[in-house]
Scaffold this motif. Structure first.
Motif, short mmCIF file in Angstrom:
data_model
loop_
_atom_site.label_atom_id
_atom_site.label_comp_id
_atom_site.label_asym_id
_atom_site.label_seq_id
_atom_site.Cartn_x
_atom_site.Cartn_y
_atom_site.Cartn_z
N LYS A 28 72.19 33.87 -3.54
CA LYS A 28 71.64 35.23 -3.42
C LYS A 28 71.24 35.81 -4.77
CE LYS A 28 72.81 38.00 0.07
NZ LYS A 28 73.59 38.97 0.82
N GLN A 29 72.11 35.63 -5.77
CA GLN A 29 71.81 36.17 -7.09
C GLN A 29 70.66 35.41 -7.74
OE1 GLN A 29 72.95 38.98 -8.38
NE2 GLN A 29 71.64 38.70 -10.17
N GLU A 31 68.19 33.92 -6.20
CA GLU A 31 66.98 34.36 -5.51
C GLU A 31 66.55 35.75 -6.00
OE1 GLU A 31 65.41 34.09 -1.02
OE2 GLU A 31 67.25 35.27 -1.26
N LYS A 32 67.51 36.63 -6.17
CA LYS A 32 67.21 37.99 -6.66
C LYS A 32 66.56 37.93 -8.04
CE LYS A 32 69.38 42.44 -7.58
NZ LYS A 32 70.04 42.79 -8.81
N TYR A 33 67.12 37.11 -8.95
CA TYR A 33 66.57 37.02 -10.29
C TYR A 33 65.18 36.39 -10.27
CZ TYR A 33 66.47 36.33 -15.36
OH TYR A 33 66.13 36.38 -16.69
N ASN A 35 63.01 36.60 -7.85
CA ASN A 35 62.11 37.65 -7.36
C ASN A 35 61.82 38.68 -8.44
OD1 ASN A 35 61.84 36.52 -4.81
ND2 ASN A 35 63.56 37.66 -3.96
N GLU A 36 62.83 39.02 -9.23
CA GLU A 36 62.63 39.96 -10.34
C GLU A 36 61.66 39.39 -11.37
OE1 GLU A 36 66.50 40.89 -11.89
OE2 GLU A 36 67.07 42.03 -10.10
#
Length: 101
Positions: A28-29, A31-33, A35-36
């Motif tokens: 999850k983290q 993927e978040k990074y 996307n950022e």
């Protein structure tokens, strides 16, 4: 909306960042990074002068810090930037660029 394209090196860098992120912080983290980073690429495409002009890098004049990485990019056309590579901040970027790009 202006566009960006990834060089093969930048695409490889993103995959490495994502896989290392999964190992360090979980899917999850990571993927978040990722996307950022893509959000940042879009912002840079819309505002290419946001980055710092790198006089120490002859072929790739712009850089922008995002998180723990430095995005190295160039303006290709009026409405297009190319993301050349994404490197950890702690690296000796000018010497690495000379060797890889």
């Amino acid at each position: 909306m202006k566009k960006y394209k990834l060089s093969q090196q930048a695409d490889d860098d993103l995959l490495t960042i994502f896989l290392e992120g999964i190992n360090e912080w979980g899917y999850k983290q990571a993927e978040k990074y990722a996307n950022e980073l893509h959000d940042c690429f879009n912002i840079l495409a819309d505002h290419p002068d946001m980055g710092t002009t790198r006089k120490d890098l002859n072929k790739i004049p712009q850089s922008f810090v995002k998180g723990s990485h430095v995005i190295i990019y160039r303006i290709v056309e009026k409405d297009l930037i190319e993301i050349a590579t994404i490197l950890p901040q702690r690296m000796d970027i000018p010497n690495l660029i000379k060797k890889t790009l």
